[in-house]
Structure formats: structure tokens, C-alpha cells
Design a protein around this motif. Structure first.
Motif, PDB file in Angstrom:
ATOM      1  N   THR A 140      -2.451  18.850   2.868  1.00 34.32           N
ATOM      2  CA  THR A 140      -1.515  17.786   2.504  1.00 34.32           C
ATOM      3  C   THR A 140      -2.227  16.452   2.337  1.00 34.32           C
ATOM      4  OG1 THR A 140      -1.023  17.223   4.811  1.00 34.32           O
ATOM      5  CG2 THR A 140       0.347  18.928   3.775  1.00 34.32           C
ATOM      6  N   ILE A 141      -3.528  16.407   2.624  1.00 33.43           N
ATOM      7  CA  ILE A 141      -4.276  15.152   2.546  1.00 33.43           C
ATOM      8  C   ILE A 141      -4.500  14.764   1.083  1.00 33.43           C
ATOM      9  CG2 ILE A 141      -6.479  14.022   3.051  1.00 33.43           C
ATOM     10  CD1 ILE A 141      -6.664  15.819   5.532  1.00 33.43           C
ATOM     11  N   THR A 142      -3.974  13.610   0.693  1.00 34.60           N
ATOM     12  CA  THR A 142      -4.166  13.114  -0.667  1.00 34.60           C
ATOM     13  C   THR A 142      -4.745  11.707  -0.673  1.00 34.60           C
ATOM     14  OG1 THR A 142      -1.905  12.262  -0.766  1.00 34.60           O
ATOM     15  CG2 THR A 142      -2.273  14.506  -1.591  1.00 34.60           C
ATOM     16  N   SER A 143      -5.154  11.221   0.503  1.00 31.45           N
ATOM     17  CA  SER A 143      -5.719   9.879   0.587  1.00 31.45           C
ATOM     18  C   SER A 143      -6.850   9.881   1.609  1.00 31.45           C
ATOM     19  CB  SER A 143      -4.637   8.869   0.989  1.00 31.45           C
ATOM     20  OG  SER A 143      -4.126   9.164   2.273  1.00 31.45           O
ATOM     21  N   VAL A 144      -7.565   8.773   1.647  1.00 32.46           N
ATOM     22  CA  VAL A 144      -8.669   8.595   2.595  1.00 32.46           C
ATOM     23  C   VAL A 144      -8.255   7.473   3.547  1.00 32.46           C
ATOM     24  CG1 VAL A 144     -11.083   7.904   2.856  1.00 32.46           C
ATOM     25  CG2 VAL A 144     -10.384   9.321   0.914  1.00 32.46           C
ATOM     26  N   PRO A 145      -8.271   7.711   4.863  1.00 33.35           N
ATOM     27  CA  PRO A 145      -7.825   6.680   5.802  1.00 33.35           C
ATOM     28  C   PRO A 145      -8.820   5.524   5.920  1.00 33.35           C
ATOM     29  CG  PRO A 145      -8.716   8.551   6.993  1.00 33.35           C
ATOM     30  CD  PRO A 145      -8.694   8.950   5.543  1.00 33.35           C
ATOM     31  N   TYR A 195      -8.082   4.721   0.706  1.00 30.80           N
ATOM     32  CA  TYR A 195      -8.154   5.054  -0.719  1.00 30.80           C
ATOM     33  C   TYR A 195      -6.995   5.978  -1.083  1.00 30.80           C
ATOM     34  CZ  TYR A 195     -12.992   3.409  -0.495  1.00 30.80           C
ATOM     35  OH  TYR A 195     -14.127   2.648  -0.321  1.00 30.80           O
ATOM     36  N   TYR A 196      -6.414   5.730  -2.269  1.00 35.79           N
ATOM     37  CA  TYR A 196      -5.288   6.534  -2.743  1.00 35.79           C
ATOM     38  C   TYR A 196      -5.549   6.947  -4.186  1.00 35.79           C
ATOM     39  CZ  TYR A 196      -3.247   4.289   1.305  1.00 35.79           C
ATOM     40  OH  TYR A 196      -3.028   3.835   2.584  1.00 35.79           O
ATOM     41  N   ILE A 197      -4.950   8.058  -4.590  1.00 35.80           N
ATOM     42  CA  ILE A 197      -5.053   8.481  -5.982  1.00 35.80           C
ATOM     43  C   ILE A 197      -4.481   7.366  -6.855  1.00 35.80           C
ATOM     44  CG2 ILE A 197      -4.197  10.137  -7.691  1.00 35.80           C
ATOM     45  CD1 ILE A 197      -4.336  12.259  -5.440  1.00 35.80           C
ATOM     46  N   VAL A 225      -4.359  -5.080  -6.338  1.00 35.31           N
ATOM     47  CA  VAL A 225      -4.584  -3.875  -5.548  1.00 35.31           C
ATOM     48  C   VAL A 225      -3.580  -3.859  -4.397  1.00 35.31           C
ATOM     49  CG1 VAL A 225      -6.225  -2.650  -4.071  1.00 35.31           C
ATOM     50  CG2 VAL A 225      -7.023  -3.827  -6.137  1.00 35.31           C
ATOM     51  N   ALA A 226      -2.870  -2.743  -4.256  1.00 35.64           N
ATOM     52  CA  ALA A 226      -1.883  -2.615  -3.182  1.00 35.64           C
ATOM     53  C   ALA A 226      -1.852  -1.184  -2.684  1.00 35.64           C
ATOM     54  CB  ALA A 226      -0.505  -3.040  -3.671  1.00 35.64           C
ATOM     55  N   ALA A 227      -1.556  -1.031  -1.400  1.00 37.04           N
ATOM     56  CA  ALA A 227      -1.473   0.295  -0.793  1.00 37.04           C
ATOM     57  C   ALA A 227      -0.011   0.730  -0.721  1.00 37.04           C
ATOM     58  CB  ALA A 227      -2.068   0.261   0.613  1.00 37.04           C
ATOM     59  N   PRO A 228       0.240   2.030  -0.810  1.00 38.20           N
ATOM     60  CA  PRO A 228       1.610   2.520  -0.665  1.00 38.20           C
ATOM     61  C   PRO A 228       2.044   2.484   0.793  1.00 38.20           C
ATOM     62  CG  PRO A 228       0.120   4.358  -0.861  1.00 38.20           C
ATOM     63  CD  PRO A 228      -0.715   3.119  -1.050  1.00 38.20           C
ATOM     64  N   SER A 229       3.314   2.781   1.023  1.00 34.80           N
ATOM     65  CA  SER A 229       3.828   2.756   2.403  1.00 34.80           C
ATOM     66  C   SER A 229       3.511   4.027   3.179  1.00 34.80           C
ATOM     67  CB  SER A 229       5.340   2.532   2.394  1.00 34.80           C
ATOM     68  OG  SER A 229       5.987   3.554   1.649  1.00 34.80           O
ATOM     69  N   GLN A 230       3.204   5.124   2.465  1.00 36.74           N
ATOM     70  CA  GLN A 230       2.901   6.397   3.104  1.00 36.74           C
ATOM     71  C   GLN A 230       1.550   6.927   2.632  1.00 36.74           C
ATOM     72  OE1 GLN A 230       4.879   7.725   5.453  1.00 36.74           O
ATOM     73  NE2 GLN A 230       6.377   6.084   5.194  1.00 36.74           N
ATOM     74  N   ALA A 231       0.818   7.624   3.503  1.00 38.51           N
ATOM     75  CA  ALA A 231      -0.519   8.121   3.176  1.00 38.51           C
ATOM     76  C   ALA A 231      -0.504   9.174   2.074  1.00 38.51           C
ATOM     77  CB  ALA A 231      -1.180   8.689   4.424  1.00 38.51           C
ATOM     78  N   TYR A 232       0.611   9.865   1.874  1.00 39.52           N
ATOM     79  CA  TYR A 232       0.684  10.916   0.864  1.00 39.52           C
ATOM     80  C   TYR A 232       1.113  10.388  -0.505  1.00 39.52           C
ATOM     81  CZ  TYR A 232       5.617  10.662   2.197  1.00 39.52           C
ATOM     82  OH  TYR A 232       6.874  10.219   2.476  1.00 39.52           O
ATOM     83  N   GLN A 233       1.405   9.093  -0.611  1.00 34.25           N
ATOM     84  CA  GLN A 233       1.811   8.513  -1.886  1.00 34.25           C
ATOM     85  C   GLN A 233       0.596   8.089  -2.707  1.00 34.25           C
ATOM     86  OE1 GLN A 233       4.379   5.462  -0.152  1.00 34.25           O
ATOM     87  NE2 GLN A 233       6.157   6.484  -1.047  1.00 34.25           N
ATOM     88  N   GLN A 234       0.827   7.816  -3.998  1.00 31.08           N
ATOM     89  CA  GLN A 234      -0.231   7.295  -4.842  1.00 31.08           C
ATOM     90  C   GLN A 234      -0.375   5.794  -4.641  1.00 31.08           C
ATOM     91  OE1 GLN A 234       1.308   9.584  -8.511  1.00 31.08           O
ATOM     92  NE2 GLN A 234      -0.874   9.336  -8.868  1.00 31.08           N
ATOM     93  N   SER A 235      -1.429   5.233  -5.228  1.00 28.26           N
ATOM     94  CA  SER A 235      -1.708   3.805  -5.146  1.00 28.26           C
ATOM     95  C   SER A 235      -0.484   2.981  -5.556  1.00 28.26           C
ATOM     96  CB  SER A 235      -2.877   3.477  -6.083  1.00 28.26           C
ATOM     97  OG  SER A 235      -3.083   2.085  -6.153  1.00 28.26           O
ATOM     98  N   ALA A 236      -0.327   1.808  -4.956  1.00 29.83           N
ATOM     99  CA  ALA A 236       0.758   0.892  -5.327  1.00 29.83           C
ATOM    100  C   ALA A 236       0.241  -0.268  -6.176  1.00 29.83           C
ATOM    101  CB  ALA A 236       1.452   0.370  -4.072  1.00 29.83           C
TER     102      ALA A 236
END
Length: 198
Positions: free
Chosen positions: A92-97, A38-40, A138-149
Motif C-alpha cells: 500500500t506504500i505509494t509515498s516516501v516518508p 515524496y509523493y507521486i 509544492v504541497a503535500a497531500p493530507s494522507q500518505a497514500y494520496q498523490q502530490s498536492a
């Protein structure tokens, strides 16, 4: 100048097509058995169940699902069972793995009248796309600290499409064409009553 290709999922902008956005949100629960990241800016839907304190459970939406709302933040400690041991928390956690060793709690903007901004995909959007309905991917970003893609992927006159385009974001450098930033409402938000329970 061409629009910048920098997707961010859904970002709240105004309320009810004209009012000030007050950024209100609610806490929701993601079980440890969930296998999605999950991402912001991602959309979520409710699923059957809750945590032991009654916090409703959610899952990540697929493109056509009726959303409960949009993820606006990840809570680091469990809000129902805070630690009193002074545990060091990684801020630094801004997403859920996708792979979880424990349940997670997220903040969700679940107001069905919220207007969001979302970037379009590489389609060359034109004036006739205004006031139509739309779909998103629905798409995921390339890095865990990025927002939704996640991006808006196409326009349609179908009444079953999940998004209603209400305009483009009125900011410098945003113009019709590829990667335009649209303002949208959810046509099928869960809290538009009446809706079936889960």
C-alpha cells in the motif's frame, strides 16, 4: 459546472506536445538522511552523490528549482539488493516518508520533452493566460497514500519561469477558471542540454 479541486501534482499526458506517452522512467536514490516526504506527482532534482551501485541521488524540488523529472512510483525493495528471505512487503506504500530508517528508491519520468497535466490553484484563469509561462507551489497531500498536492499558481511572461503552458487538458468538465487542468512543459528541465552538473 465548476472544475473539481483535486490536485495530483504532475501527471504525464503526451510526449513532445503531440506523440504518444510511452511512460519510460528511471530509478533514482533517496538517501536515508533526506528529510522530505515524496509523493507521486512531485518534482525532484539531482544532488551530488549516488548509492554504492551508482544510482543517482535526488532531492525534492522547491518551486523554482530545475527539475530532473517527476516521481511516478516508489519501489518497495532495494533494486540493487533484493531480499531472498521472502520478506512481507506492504504494497500500500505509494509515498516516501519524511523520516526514513533506510534509503528509498523511486521511479522518475526524466524526459525533458514530456508534457504534463497539472491543476491550477483557485485563481480565475482566463484566455490571456494561454501560451504564458507559469510557476507552481509544492504541497503535500493530507494522507500518505494520496498523490502530490502541488498546483500551478500563476502565469507570467518571464522567461525564467519553470513551466510553459501549452494548453488545457481537452477533457469534459475542464474549463478556464479556478482549478483548470493545464498541459505544461518544463522550461528548465535538468536534461535540457547543456546544463551544469551538481
Amino acid at each position: 459546472m465548476a472544475n473539481l479541486n483535486a490536485p495530483f501534482g504532475f501527471s504525464a499526458i503526451i510526449y513532445g506536445t503531440s506523440g504518444t506517452n510511452n511512460q519510460q522512467q528511471r530509478v533514482y536514490y533517496i538517501p536515508s538522511t533526506d528529510t522530505s516526504a515524496y509523493y507521486i506527482g512531485d518534482t525532484v532534482k539531482t544532488i551530488s552523490g549516488s548509492d554504492a551501485n551508482g544510482t543517482p541521488a535526488v532531492a525534492k524540488c522547491a518551486s523554482g528549482d530545475a527539475p530532473r523529472g517527476v516521481v511516478t512510483g516508489v519501489l518497495l525493495p532495494n533494486p540493487n539488493n533484493p531480499s531472498i528471505q521472502g520478506t512481507v512487503i506492504d504494497q500500500t506504500i505509494t509515498s516516501v516518508p519524511a523520516s526514513k530508517s533506510a534509503a528509498y528508491y523511486i521511479l522518475v519520468n526524466d524526459d525533458p520533452d514530456q508534457v504534463y497535466v497539472i491543476q491550477g490553484d483557485s485563481t480565475t484563469f482566463v484566455t490571456t493566460d494561454m501560451n504564458k509561462n507559469a510557476t507552481y507551489t509544492v504541497a503535500a497531500p493530507s494522507q500518505a497514500y494520496q498523490q502530490s498536492a502541488t498546483v500551478l499558481t500563476g502565469t507570467t511572461t518571464s522567461s525564467t519561469a519553470v513551466l510553459k503552458i501549452v494548453g488545457i487538458e481537452p477533457i469534459p468538465g475542464n474549463a478556464l477558471g479556478p482549478y483548470v487542468r493545464f498541459m505544461v512543459l518544463f522550461n528548465n528541465a535538468e536534461l535540457l542540454r547543456p546544463t551544469a552538473g551538481v
